[in-house]
Design a protein around this motif. Structure first.
Motif, PDB file in Angstrom:
ATOM      1  N   ARG A 198      31.234  46.572  84.259  1.00 29.97           N
ATOM      2  CA  ARG A 198      32.304  45.577  84.311  1.00 29.97           C
ATOM      3  C   ARG A 198      31.725  44.172  84.249  1.00 29.97           C
ATOM      4  NH1 ARG A 198      36.392  46.215  89.154  1.00 29.97           N
ATOM      5  NH2 ARG A 198      34.547  45.733  90.405  1.00 29.97           N
TER       6      ARG A 198
ATOM      7  N   PHE B  76      33.472  40.015  84.554  1.00 31.78           N
ATOM      8  CA  PHE B  76      34.663  39.202  84.748  1.00 31.78           C
ATOM      9  C   PHE B  76      34.640  38.026  83.784  1.00 31.78           C
ATOM     10  CE2 PHE B  76      34.175  41.451  88.737  1.00 31.78           C
ATOM     11  CZ  PHE B  76      35.474  41.875  88.980  1.00 31.78           C
TER      12      PHE B  76
ATOM     13  N   TYR C 101      31.539  34.454  80.078  1.00 29.39           N
ATOM     14  CA  TYR C 101      31.980  35.232  81.229  1.00 29.39           C
ATOM     15  C   TYR C 101      31.665  34.454  82.502  1.00 29.39           C
ATOM     16  CZ  TYR C 101      27.035  36.668  81.348  1.00 29.39           C
ATOM     17  OH  TYR C 101      25.666  36.689  81.381  1.00 29.39           O
TER      18      TYR C 101
ATOM     19  N   GLU D   7      41.183  43.609  77.426  1.00 30.44           N
ATOM     20  CA  GLU D   7      39.734  43.714  77.461  1.00 30.44           C
ATOM     21  C   GLU D   7      39.209  44.093  76.079  1.00 30.44           C
ATOM     22  OE1 GLU D   7      38.432  48.163  78.656  1.00 30.44           O
ATOM     23  OE2 GLU D   7      38.899  46.837  80.322  1.00 30.44           O
TER      24      GLU D   7
ATOM     25  N   SER E  86      40.601  37.601  83.584  1.00 30.64           N
ATOM     26  CA  SER E  86      40.420  38.760  82.716  1.00 30.64           C
ATOM     27  C   SER E  86      39.114  39.470  83.044  1.00 30.64           C
ATOM     28  CB  SER E  86      40.412  38.335  81.245  1.00 30.64           C
ATOM     29  OG  SER E  86      41.649  37.772  80.862  1.00 30.64           O
ATOM     30  N   GLN E  87      38.997  40.682  82.577  1.00 32.93           N
ATOM     31  CA  GLN E  87      37.772  41.429  82.763  1.00 32.93           C
ATOM     32  C   GLN E  87      37.626  42.447  81.646  1.00 32.93           C
ATOM     33  OE1 GLN E  87      37.631  44.270  85.994  1.00 32.93           O
ATOM     34  NE2 GLN E  87      39.858  44.477  86.039  1.00 32.93           N
ATOM     35  N   ASP E  88      36.405  42.918  81.464  1.00 35.42           N
ATOM     36  CA  ASP E  88      36.151  44.058  80.592  1.00 35.42           C
ATOM     37  C   ASP E  88      35.488  45.118  81.455  1.00 35.42           C
ATOM     38  OD1 ASP E  88      35.618  44.654  77.299  1.00 35.42           O
ATOM     39  OD2 ASP E  88      34.468  45.842  78.733  1.00 35.42           O
TER      40      ASP E  88
END
Length: 274
Positions: A134, A136, A68, A30, A141-143
């Motif tokens: 958050r 996606f 995203y 992330e 993946s995600q942050d």
């Protein structure tokens, strides 16, 4: 609660794709996303009763030039940021309101819903939570970040009031009673809240605000009872200011009219002898 709470339903929040920017590859660590200007419920505690689903407004800014998929969101959590225990049933989010397209800056609005009737919701959920943000990204993946914003979640309280007699003679005693109850999220009922300091307040007829006359402590069943002298017509109420796990509440008002004290009762009794 243990583990992650409830399934998510995320609506809206359509992803804005900034042209010419490559997606993050699958499995990438992330990063590349920052969140700011986060607000949850306008900074006020989230107060929850026993039946009604609560809608919690939120707002935030996200900055990223990454593509995203969906779900820019903020939400209360406990535990670790990697495996958060969350506090929501559903989240609805707005589309991006572009602030700076070149830098990838977007503002979002959000509506988070909490239902106290959910089986995983209980009294242990009252208290202070942290706030996560958050988004996606492509490739699973995600942050997800902790945005350093505490959120207080409280059990709702209720108050009743009764002042008597009505009317009352000036200078005579008024008895003010009532009851303080608090939401029990395990039984979905309101139960007596004992040992709490509650303020008795009075607003004279014609006045625009209340003043605190005295305080008393709720009894074993949440009962309240105290006496005061009638100084004029006006309205009586109880106010509880809450604590870290319980919300504030104020009863309705009970108006008491006054009448002059009778001359007969005011005169001393004279004994006559023959």
């Amino acid at each position: 609660m243990a583990g992650t709470m409830w399934k998510a339903v995320v609506a809206g929040g359509a992803a804005l794709v900034f042209t010419g920017v490559a997606a993050m590859p699958a499995g990438a660590a992330e990063g590349g996303v920052s969140f700011s200007r986060v607000s949850v419920n306008g900074g006020k505690p989230i107060v929850i009763g026993v039946k009604e689903r609560v809608e919690v407004p939120a707002a935030f800014r996200m900055t990223t030039t990454l593509r995203y998929n969906y779900g820019p969101m903020v939400f209360p959590y406990r535990g670790t940021i990697e495996r958060p225990e969350t506090l929501w049933n559903a989240i609805e989010g707005s589309d991006c309101k572009v602030v700076d397209r070149a830098k990838g800056v977007c503002d979002f609005e959000e509506w988070l819903y909490i239902d106290p009737r959910d089986l995983d919701f209980g009294n242990e959920d009252a208290g202070t939570w942290r706030t996560a943000a958050r988004v996606f990204l492509p490739g699973d993946s995600q942050d997800i970040d902790d945005v350093n914003l505490p959120v207080r979640v409280q059990r709702a309280t209720r108050l009743t009031v009764d002042a008597s007699p009505e009317p009352v003679a000036m200078g005579r005693t008024i008895t003010v009673s009532g009851r303080l109850t608090r939401a029990n999220w395990d039984t979905h009922t309101y139960q007596g809240y004992a040992g709490r300091s509650v303020s008795l307040q009075f607003k004279p007829a014609g006045a625009s605000s209340y003043r605190t006359v005295k305080t008393t402590t709720s009894g074993a069943t949440g009962s309240l009872r105290t006496t005061v002298k009638a100084t004029g017509p006006g309205t009586w109420r109880w106010t509880y200011y809450g604590n870290s796990t319980s919300g504030a509440s104020t009863s309705g008002g009970d108006h008491v009219a006054t009448r002059p004290r009778s001359m007969h009762s005011a005169l001393p009794r004279v004994m006559h002898t023959v």
